[in-house]
Design a protein around this motif. Structure first.
Motif, PDB file in Angstrom:
ATOM      1  N   ARG A 150      -2.030 -16.192   5.654  1.00 35.10           N
ATOM      2  CA  ARG A 150      -0.862 -15.261   5.049  1.00 35.10           C
ATOM      3  C   ARG A 150      -0.590 -14.123   6.068  1.00 35.10           C
ATOM      4  NH1 ARG A 150       0.080 -11.609   0.591  1.00 35.10           N
ATOM      5  NH2 ARG A 150      -2.044 -11.585   0.232  1.00 35.10           N
ATOM      6  N   GLY A 151      -1.780 -13.784   6.883  1.00 32.39           N
ATOM      7  CA  GLY A 151      -1.716 -12.549   7.624  1.00 32.39           C
ATOM      8  C   GLY A 151      -1.335 -13.091   9.144  1.00 32.39           C
ATOM      9  N   ILE A 152      -1.149 -14.291   9.448  1.00 33.16           N
ATOM     10  CA  ILE A 152      -0.720 -14.691  10.689  1.00 33.16           C
ATOM     11  C   ILE A 152       0.474 -15.633  10.657  1.00 33.16           C
ATOM     12  CG2 ILE A 152      -3.266 -14.301  11.645  1.00 33.16           C
ATOM     13  CD1 ILE A 152      -3.380 -17.360  11.742  1.00 33.16           C
ATOM     14  N   LEU A 153       0.609 -16.383   9.900  1.00 39.92           N
ATOM     15  CA  LEU A 153       1.700 -17.379  10.249  1.00 39.92           C
ATOM     16  C   LEU A 153       3.092 -16.569   9.907  1.00 39.92           C
ATOM     17  CD1 LEU A 153       0.529 -20.519   8.195  1.00 39.92           C
ATOM     18  CD2 LEU A 153       0.525 -19.998  10.655  1.00 39.92           C
ATOM     19  N   LEU A 154       4.465 -16.759  10.754  1.00 34.99           N
ATOM     20  CA  LEU A 154       5.809 -16.329  10.477  1.00 34.99           C
ATOM     21  C   LEU A 154       5.653 -14.850  10.528  1.00 34.99           C
ATOM     22  CD1 LEU A 154       6.829 -18.754   7.675  1.00 34.99           C
ATOM     23  CD2 LEU A 154       7.440 -18.797  10.242  1.00 34.99           C
ATOM     24  N   THR A 155       4.803 -14.236  11.483  1.00 32.19           N
ATOM     25  CA  THR A 155       4.578 -12.934  11.819  1.00 32.19           C
ATOM     26  C   THR A 155       3.677 -12.341  10.832  1.00 32.19           C
ATOM     27  OG1 THR A 155       6.522 -11.745  10.669  1.00 32.19           O
ATOM     28  CG2 THR A 155       6.811 -12.615  12.617  1.00 32.19           C
ATOM     29  N   GLY A 156       3.242 -12.880   9.697  1.00 30.62           N
ATOM     30  CA  GLY A 156       2.327 -12.362   8.995  1.00 30.62           C
ATOM     31  C   GLY A 156       2.754 -11.436   7.641  1.00 30.62           C
ATOM     32  N   PHE A 157       2.091 -11.652   6.564  1.00 33.03           N
ATOM     33  CA  PHE A 157       2.497 -10.573   5.325  1.00 33.03           C
ATOM     34  C   PHE A 157       1.212 -10.681   4.628  1.00 33.03           C
ATOM     35  CE2 PHE A 157       4.467  -9.273   1.453  1.00 33.03           C
ATOM     36  CZ  PHE A 157       4.999  -7.793   1.860  1.00 33.03           C
ATOM     37  N   PRO A 158       0.112 -10.082   5.020  1.00 35.40           N
ATOM     38  CA  PRO A 158      -0.961  -9.855   4.422  1.00 35.40           C
ATOM     39  C   PRO A 158      -1.186  -8.867   3.301  1.00 35.40           C
ATOM     40  CG  PRO A 158      -1.527  -8.669   6.333  1.00 35.40           C
ATOM     41  CD  PRO A 158      -0.015  -8.949   6.459  1.00 35.40           C
ATOM     42  N   TRP A 159      -0.027  -8.261   2.626  1.00 36.39           N
ATOM     43  CA  TRP A 159      -0.173  -7.320   1.709  1.00 36.39           C
ATOM     44  C   TRP A 159      -0.609  -7.736   0.485  1.00 36.39           C
ATOM     45  CZ3 TRP A 159       3.042  -2.549   2.753  1.00 36.39           C
ATOM     46  CH2 TRP A 159       3.249  -1.825   1.940  1.00 36.39           C
ATOM     47  N   ASN A 160      -1.432  -6.682  -0.029  1.00 43.38           N
ATOM     48  CA  ASN A 160      -2.169  -7.057  -1.312  1.00 43.38           C
ATOM     49  C   ASN A 160      -2.929  -8.356  -1.470  1.00 43.38           C
ATOM     50  OD1 ASN A 160      -0.640  -4.682  -2.458  1.00 43.38           O
ATOM     51  ND2 ASN A 160       0.676  -6.046  -3.615  1.00 43.38           N
ATOM     52  N   ALA A 161      -3.724  -8.571  -0.270  1.00 53.10           N
ATOM     53  CA  ALA A 161      -4.753  -9.389  -0.258  1.00 53.10           C
ATOM     54  C   ALA A 161      -5.821  -9.107  -1.276  1.00 53.10           C
ATOM     55  CB  ALA A 161      -5.562  -9.480   1.229  1.00 53.10           C
ATOM     56  N   ILE A 162      -6.326 -10.335  -2.079  1.00 52.77           N
ATOM     57  CA  ILE A 162      -7.242 -10.108  -2.953  1.00 52.77           C
ATOM     58  C   ILE A 162      -8.397  -8.827  -2.943  1.00 52.77           C
ATOM     59  CG2 ILE A 162      -9.184 -11.166  -4.669  1.00 52.77           C
ATOM     60  CD1 ILE A 162      -6.190 -11.980  -5.049  1.00 52.77           C
ATOM     61  N   GLY A 163      -8.980  -8.815  -1.641  1.00 53.73           N
ATOM     62  CA  GLY A 163      -9.860  -7.851  -1.367  1.00 53.73           C
ATOM     63  C   GLY A 163      -9.812  -6.386  -1.656  1.00 53.73           C
ATOM     64  N   TYR A 164      -8.437  -6.092  -1.405  1.00 52.09           N
ATOM     65  CA  TYR A 164      -7.857  -4.615  -1.872  1.00 52.09           C
ATOM     66  C   TYR A 164      -8.099  -4.465  -3.340  1.00 52.09           C
ATOM     67  CZ  TYR A 164      -5.844  -4.408   2.954  1.00 52.09           C
ATOM     68  OH  TYR A 164      -5.742  -4.304   4.198  1.00 52.09           O
ATOM     69  N   GLY A 165      -7.898  -5.435  -4.152  1.00 55.73           N
ATOM     70  CA  GLY A 165      -8.176  -5.007  -5.259  1.00 55.73           C
ATOM     71  C   GLY A 165      -9.409  -4.663  -5.888  1.00 55.73           C
ATOM     72  N   VAL A 166     -10.478  -4.767  -5.139  1.00 53.22           N
ATOM     73  CA  VAL A 166     -11.837  -4.619  -5.589  1.00 53.22           C
ATOM     74  C   VAL A 166     -12.530  -3.091  -4.681  1.00 53.22           C
ATOM     75  CG1 VAL A 166     -12.491  -6.767  -6.313  1.00 53.22           C
ATOM     76  CG2 VAL A 166     -13.171  -6.244  -4.150  1.00 53.22           C
ATOM     77  N   MET A 167     -11.312  -2.480  -4.091  1.00 57.99           N
ATOM     78  CA  MET A 167     -11.739  -1.252  -3.291  1.00 57.99           C
ATOM     79  C   MET A 167     -10.918  -0.124  -3.473  1.00 57.99           C
ATOM     80  SD  MET A 167     -12.484  -3.175   0.603  1.00 57.99           S
ATOM     81  CE  MET A 167     -11.059  -4.054   0.771  1.00 57.99           C
ATOM     82  N   PRO A 168     -11.059   0.055  -4.793  1.00 57.75           N
ATOM     83  CA  PRO A 168     -10.131   1.517  -5.245  1.00 57.75           C
ATOM     84  C   PRO A 168     -10.786   2.738  -4.818  1.00 57.75           C
ATOM     85  CG  PRO A 168     -11.474   0.549  -7.157  1.00 57.75           C
ATOM     86  CD  PRO A 168     -11.882  -0.545  -5.939  1.00 57.75           C
ATOM     87  N   ILE A 169     -12.082   2.865  -4.765  1.00 54.62           N
ATOM     88  CA  ILE A 169     -12.606   3.996  -4.231  1.00 54.62           C
ATOM     89  C   ILE A 169     -13.560   4.247  -3.225  1.00 54.62           C
ATOM     90  CG2 ILE A 169     -12.588   5.082  -6.549  1.00 54.62           C
ATOM     91  CD1 ILE A 169     -15.207   4.113  -7.351  1.00 54.62           C
TER      92      ILE A 169
END
Length: 533
Positions: A150-169
């Motif tokens: 998702r981060g590389i195909l068709l120029t990529g759009f890695p917005w809101n990858a699952i990992g971001y959801g466990v890094m709030p602080i």
């Protein structure tokens, strides 16, 4: 939980599809501004049980299971992306007369496309599906691979990858420094899926132990790194210097109104010229947001003179501008989304162009095709913007070096180059006014903060409508301006930091995790097939 798991596994038809969409949608609550991490435990627990239902469906061959698991992942992804990205439609309402018709495409069309990646993830996981905790590893590696694509195909759009959801602080962000966002995603999916083991009991003890070890490592590394001293550059002067970030909070419709251009420019100048608050130093560097100058600066000598009038000797302005190039001898004019560094004499002493443009916002892929059906860019620029060829730091007269990331570029960690080692700061200029007071600016802010953690450098972030901030290399906010707040902030710093960015070490750590989880999934699958035979 065993009774609940059984009911979910046995669901079929419309109810099964509805639950898959719900499972994805509820996971979006882990994203800013809610940051309710527990929501992802619900999401992935339900997804594992739904996947169990696909694997155990009677009378289906491998193709049938692939179709069922792909559809399940697509429905899960559709729910996740609609709930997490609905705010993109707000950008189309800025010029509603022209683009309101495209609202369904923004709110539902893009999520429907992005959901294909999660459909691929669950289809691949289905091929490796087994009993016990091995199926959690299969889901983890499959989602990680999908997020990478998702981060590389068709120029990529890695917005809101699952990992971001466990890094709030900050304490939960530091793992990104060691293993990157994709590494955090791999570990997170495994841990988030672990409660499913309580519903089926298979592999419970081993899965819970491994999950606890990963969780302890996540928090343990965070605690360790937050207690490490920041790396100062021994070659740099320790003379204090002050950075002023200007946040004018100008409505996007007003920024686009040609009659308001001079007034918008003067508002930036007014905030820049304000006296420091009591006890604060005069700013040495003043930072304006993305496209803050509402005309071509190089064609407006009076504007450069006005900037020189406002700046005191030795001050430097960093401003987001539109830069034009060409136009002579019948050649078309090319426009760039750029940054200028301007000294107190009104001279442009440094520049950088945006390298990774936003599709459909700053340029049209297959432009001739879209124009033939009357569709143009959201940003009204003849021919759209042109991408810069390289990204390199802007060096100021006193030796400070700024690594530029313009708006959307801040969500691509893999595009940071080795030139980051030359930089003193990461500079992120953006204009999130397009999205109004929605989750969008908060999600963008979190992803920008992670670039400071990964690079080991402070982040200077100037956003037209917010959120603007000075962030230290641990992702901690030193000073900030909330969304919609008009004003400026002055932050005094002593010394310069040294980046500890090392892509080789981070990638090595990531691959060790990925391969380990993949081997667990494969071995579990082989054992499962032997058992079936």
């Amino acid at each position: 939980m065993e009774r609940l798991a059984s009911r979910v596994i046995l669901l079929w038809g419309f109810r099964r599809a509805l639950l898959a969409v719900f499972a994805g949608a509820i996971g979006a609550l882990a994203l800013p501004p809610f940051s309710f991490v527990a929501a992802l435990f619900i999401s992935f627990t339900l997804l594992v049980w739904l996947m169990d239902g696909c694997a155990s469906a009677p009378g289906t061959g491998i193709l049938g299971r692939c179709r069922a698991s792909f559809a399940l992942g697509w429905l899960f992804g559709f729910g996740y992306f609609v709930a997490g990205l609905w705010w993109l439609g707000n950008a189309l309402l800025v010029d509603g007369d022209e683009f309101a018709w495209a609202l369904p495409l923004a709110i539902f069309g893009l999520p429907a496309f992005l959901a294909l990646y999660y459909g691929f993830a669950t289809m691949l996981a289905g091929l490796l599906w087994s009993e016990g905790f091995g199926r959690l590893a299969a889901l983890a590696v499959s989602f990680t691979l999908a997020e990478w694509l998702r981060g590389i195909l068709l120029t990529g759009f890695p917005w809101n990858a699952i990992g971001y959801g466990v890094m709030p602080i900050p304490i939960m962000m530091q793992s990104a420094h060691a293993i990157g966002v994709l590494g955090v995603t791999a570990c997170a999916v495994f841990v988030l899926s672990t409660p499913a083991l309580f519903g089926t009991r298979r592999g419970l003890i081993t899965g819970v132990v491994l999950s606890l070890l990963l969780t302890c490592a996540h928090f343990g590394y965070g605690y360790y790194r937050l207690n490490q001293p920041l790396l100062n550059d021994p070659k740099a002067s320790n003379t204090p210097f002050t950075i002023r970030i200007v946040q004018p909070s100008i409505d996007q419709a007003r920024k686009m109104d040609s009659r308001e251009r001079q007034a918008v420019f003067e508002e930036h100048l007014s905030l820049s010229s304000q006296s420091p608050k009591p006890g604060q130093r005069r700013p040495d560097i003043i930072v304006w947001p993305e496209t803050s100058v509402p005309f071509l600066l190089t064609e407006n000598r009076d504007a450069l003179s006005r900037i020189a009038d406002v700046l005191s000797d030795g001050q430097v302005l960093i401003a987001g501008v539109v830069r034009a190039e060409g136009g002579a001898a019948g050649q078309p004019t090319r426009y760039y989304n750029s940054i200028y560094a301007i000294d107190s004499q009104g001279q442009i002493i440094g520049a950088a162009d945006k390298v990774h443009l936003t599709p459909f916002g700053e340029y049209l892929p297959y432009e001739a095709l879209w124009n033939s059906v009357g569709i143009g860019n959201i940003v009204n620029m003849p021919g759209g913007f042109t991408a810069g060829s390289t990204r390199s730091p802007i060096t100021l007269p006193d030796g400070k070096s700024l690594y530029p990331l313009i708006c959307y570029e801040a969500i691509f960690p893999d595009e940071i180059t080795s030139d980051i080692a030359k930089a003193s700061f990461v500079l992120n200029l953006t204009n999130d006014a397009w999205f109004g007071d929605t989750p969008g600016p908060y999600q963008h802010f979190l992803q920008s903060r992670l670039r400071a953690v990964e690079t080991g450098l402070p982040l200077i972030r100037a956003a037209n409508s917010g959120i603007s901030a000075i962030i230290n290399p641990h992702g901690e906010i030193l000073q900030g301006l909330d969304f919609g707040q008009k004003g400026f902030l002055d932050s005094t710093m002593s010394g310069l930091y040294v980046s500890d960015w090392n892509s080789f070490v981070r990638n090595t750590n990531f691959w060790l995790i990925f391969i380990s989880l993949f081997m667990i999934a494969v071995i579990s699958r082989l054992g499962y097939k032997i058992k079936l035979n």
